[in-house]
Design a protein around this motif. Structure first.
Motif, PDB file in Angstrom:
ATOM      1  N   MET A 273       0.789  -1.231   0.000  1.00  0.00           N
ATOM      2  CA  MET A 273       0.000   0.000   0.000  1.00  0.00           C
ATOM      3  C   MET A 273       0.823   1.284   0.000  1.00  0.00           C
ATOM      4  O   MET A 273       0.265   2.365   0.047  1.00  0.00           O
TER       5      MET A 273
ATOM      6  N   ALA B 178      -0.003   3.712  -2.827  1.00  0.00           N
ATOM      7  CA  ALA B 178      -1.366   4.228  -2.708  1.00  0.00           C
ATOM      8  C   ALA B 178      -1.505   5.212  -1.560  1.00  0.00           C
ATOM      9  O   ALA B 178      -2.493   5.957  -1.492  1.00  0.00           O
TER      10      ALA B 178
ATOM     11  N   TRP C 220       0.547   4.671   5.279  1.00  0.00           N
ATOM     12  CA  TRP C 220       0.765   3.226   5.348  1.00  0.00           C
ATOM     13  C   TRP C 220       1.636   2.856   6.544  1.00  0.00           C
ATOM     14  O   TRP C 220       1.424   1.820   7.186  1.00  0.00           O
TER      15      TRP C 220
ATOM     16  N   ALA D  72      -1.282   9.879  -5.023  1.00  0.00           N
ATOM     17  CA  ALA D  72      -1.247   8.421  -5.001  1.00  0.00           C
ATOM     18  C   ALA D  72      -0.936   7.896  -6.397  1.00  0.00           C
ATOM     19  O   ALA D  72      -1.222   8.555  -7.406  1.00  0.00           O
ATOM     20  N   SER D  73      -0.335   6.739  -6.444  1.00  0.00           N
ATOM     21  CA  SER D  73       0.028   6.149  -7.727  1.00  0.00           C
ATOM     22  C   SER D  73      -1.221   5.840  -8.546  1.00  0.00           C
ATOM     23  O   SER D  73      -2.318   5.688  -8.004  1.00  0.00           O
TER      24      SER D  73
ATOM     25  N   ASP E  79      -2.013   3.201  -9.938  1.00  0.00           N
ATOM     26  CA  ASP E  79      -2.550   1.865  -9.681  1.00  0.00           C
ATOM     27  C   ASP E  79      -3.176   1.746  -8.291  1.00  0.00           C
ATOM     28  O   ASP E  79      -3.495   0.643  -7.837  1.00  0.00           O
ATOM     29  N   ALA E  80      -3.356   2.883  -7.597  1.00  0.00           N
ATOM     30  CA  ALA E  80      -3.927   2.847  -6.250  1.00  0.00           C
ATOM     31  C   ALA E  80      -5.277   2.136  -6.189  1.00  0.00           C
ATOM     32  O   ALA E  80      -5.522   1.350  -5.259  1.00  0.00           O
TER      33      ALA E  80
ATOM     34  N   ARG F 172      -4.690  -1.529  -5.917  1.00  0.00           N
ATOM     35  CA  ARG F 172      -4.155  -1.910  -4.608  1.00  0.00           C
ATOM     36  C   ARG F 172      -5.261  -1.914  -3.549  1.00  0.00           C
ATOM     37  O   ARG F 172      -5.335  -2.826  -2.719  1.00  0.00           O
ATOM     38  N   TRP F 173      -6.115  -0.897  -3.577  1.00  0.00           N
ATOM     39  CA  TRP F 173      -7.225  -0.869  -2.616  1.00  0.00           C
ATOM     40  C   TRP F 173      -8.216  -2.000  -2.888  1.00  0.00           C
ATOM     41  O   TRP F 173      -8.807  -2.560  -1.949  1.00  0.00           O
TER      42      TRP F 173
END
Length: 485
Positions: free
Chosen positions: A236, A239, A245, A453-454, A456-457, A460-461
């Motif tokens: 994480m 993200a 995190w 946030a990236s 791809d967040a 990931r979530w």
């Protein structure tokens, strides 16, 4: 092997015959009425019983008659002990050894779980049989024998122990510790075998409440808190670029450390029922104890190591990440998850739990899901990191390798924020020459711009949401089963 078994049988027969001088003139009749009984399932009759025990006073009032019968290819037994456990118990064993059914007088040494053959065989066999997978022993014993060291005075009050095993090919060595393959019962209160006049109420052998609490706390400690905390640290970071995190990781791991220490101590504080959890002599259980010691020692050590970590910009920072996060962090978690499984196996074996609704079965389903999810994330983000040339997106254990590959590559690769630096509330932002799309290091005294946030967040979530949706009900089910069974 057959010769050894025949030798044992002959020895038992010799020992049994040696005690014939202290036997009643007549054994119990075939139509005997039993003064009190114990059966499983409770209230069963005849072949419907997995276990049946009847006790009466012999025509010679100095003797008690016993009839044990059960579905067993190994042995059935009854024991009398001053405490609700195996140590210091006088145990009568109806054993099938080869084709021979033998009644054996045994004794459990005080303060241990070692079962030994009584040097003075004081049981008087009347009828022994093995038919259609059921063994039966009818025998008598003097209420008081000449051996009051290994024999109990049956005109005193004791807890009654009842056990049997269906394991084929069992031998007398299994009497020492048999909870993995049999279903022991313990009377709910003490009784006097000479005067008891009603059926004995017996419950399945159970664990001490403190041991149940130990198991429940370890479930919360490792599969819930520690796994969630490690998940945030491993997956994480992109993200949550503002170090959220790390706060989640730190709180969850410190909570797991506290609860783990409490659970660890409970196993030693429990007055009874610790068999299988704290053992230095039983090879079938010492693994749980040994692994538990290692896990707790490393779990305490790891936050101490993190307190002395080097600064994020140190050239050897990757070494700390590797030791703290991978070797100790993930290593301890894998050992702990394994040990939780061993503990649940020990818990279930004592209660004879072999169904899909056992705590171990539910736990194994959780572990299978967790390994599948982590494996999928590992594969996905390794491929992404290699494809776009962004090591910070890779799984933690691969980051040092990919960073080295990147630094030695003649082709400039895209550089991103070193996410680990956010853990110490500092930010280092670098840009390849001529790249105007990335921010540069700010002047002294100014805060660096916040990094979003990236991209791809959401993925990931989504992975974390899937983890929670599956983990929470499965672990609640395990906890409820530990508390209720």
């Amino acid at each position: 092997l057959h010769l050894m078994m025949l030798t044992v049988v002959c020895l038992l027969l010799v020992l049994s015959s040696a005690s014939a001088a202290n036997c009643p003139t007549n054994g119990p009749p075939s139509n005997a009425t039993w003064r009190f009984t114990t059966s499983f399932p409770p209230g069963c009759n005849g072949t419907a019983c997995s276990y049946f025990l009847g006790v009466r006073t012999n025509e010679d009032a100095q003797f008690l008659d016993f009839m044990m019968e059960g579905k067993a290819d190994g042995w059935i037994a009854v024991g009398y002990t001053p405490n609700p456990g195996m140590p210091d118990a006088d145990v009568f064993v109806c054993a099938l050894i080869g084709a021979q059914v033998t009644i054996l007088d045994t004794y459990d040494i005080p303060n241990t779980y070692s079962n030994v053959v009584d040097s003075s065989q004081d049981l008087c066999p009347s009828n022994m049989s093995s038919v259609n997978g059921r063994i039966r022993c009818v025998f008598s014993r003097a209420i008081k024998t000449n051996d009051m060291v290994q024999d109990k005075d049956l005109n005193q009050s004791y807890y009654q122990l009842n056990g049997w095993t269906d394991a084929p090919g069992s031998s007398l060595t299994l009497i020492a510790y048999h909870s993995r393959i049999s279903t022991p019962m313990v009377s709910t209160s003490k009784l006097n075998p000479t005067t008891a006049v009603s059926a004995v109420s017996a419950g399945m052998a159970s664990w001490d409440p403190l041991i149940r609490a130990h198991g429940i706390l370890m479930i919360v400690t490792w599969p819930v808190l520690a796994v969630t905390g490690i998940f945030f640290a491993a997956w994480m970071k992109p993200a949550l670029p503002k170090a959220e995190w790390f706060q989640v990781h730190r709180v969850l791991l410190l909570a797991s450390l506290f609860l783990g220490c409490v659970a660890f101590l409970l196993a030693f504080v429990a007055k009874r029922g610790t068999r299988g959890l704290v053992s230095f002599v039983d090879p079938t259980t010492i693994a749980h104890f040994a692994i538990g010691i290692i896990v707790m020692a490393l779990h305490i050590l790891n936050p101490i190591i993190s307190a002395f970590r080097c600064i994020p910009t140190h050239p050897r920072r990757w070494l700390f990440n590797l030791v703290h996060g991978t070797f100790i962090g993930l290593g301890v978690e894998l050992l702990a998850l394994t040990n939780v499984g061993i503990g649940l196996a020990l818990f279930g074996s004592r209660l004879n739990l072999v169904t899909v609704a056992s705590p171990l079965a539910v736990y194994l389903a959780y572990v299978a899901f967790l390994m599948t999810l982590i494996g999928a994330l590992f594969f996905i983000y390794t491929v992404i990191a290699i494809k776009i040339g962004s090591p910070p997106l890779a799984p933690s254990m691969l980051k040092p390798l990919l960073m080295r590959i990147k630094s030695s590559s003649p082709v400039p690769l895209k550089t991103e924020i070193t996410i680990d630096i956010a853990m110490d509330n500092k930010t280092l932002i670098t840009s390849p020459p001529g790249d105007q799309n990335l921010p540069t290091n700010p002047p002294d005294g100014q805060k660096p711009p916040a990094k979003p946030a990236s991209k791809d967040a959401p993925l990931r979530w989504a992975g974390f949401a899937i983890f929670l949706v599956v983990m929470v009900p499965l672990m609640l089910a395990v906890i409820i089963l530990i508390a209720a069974l």
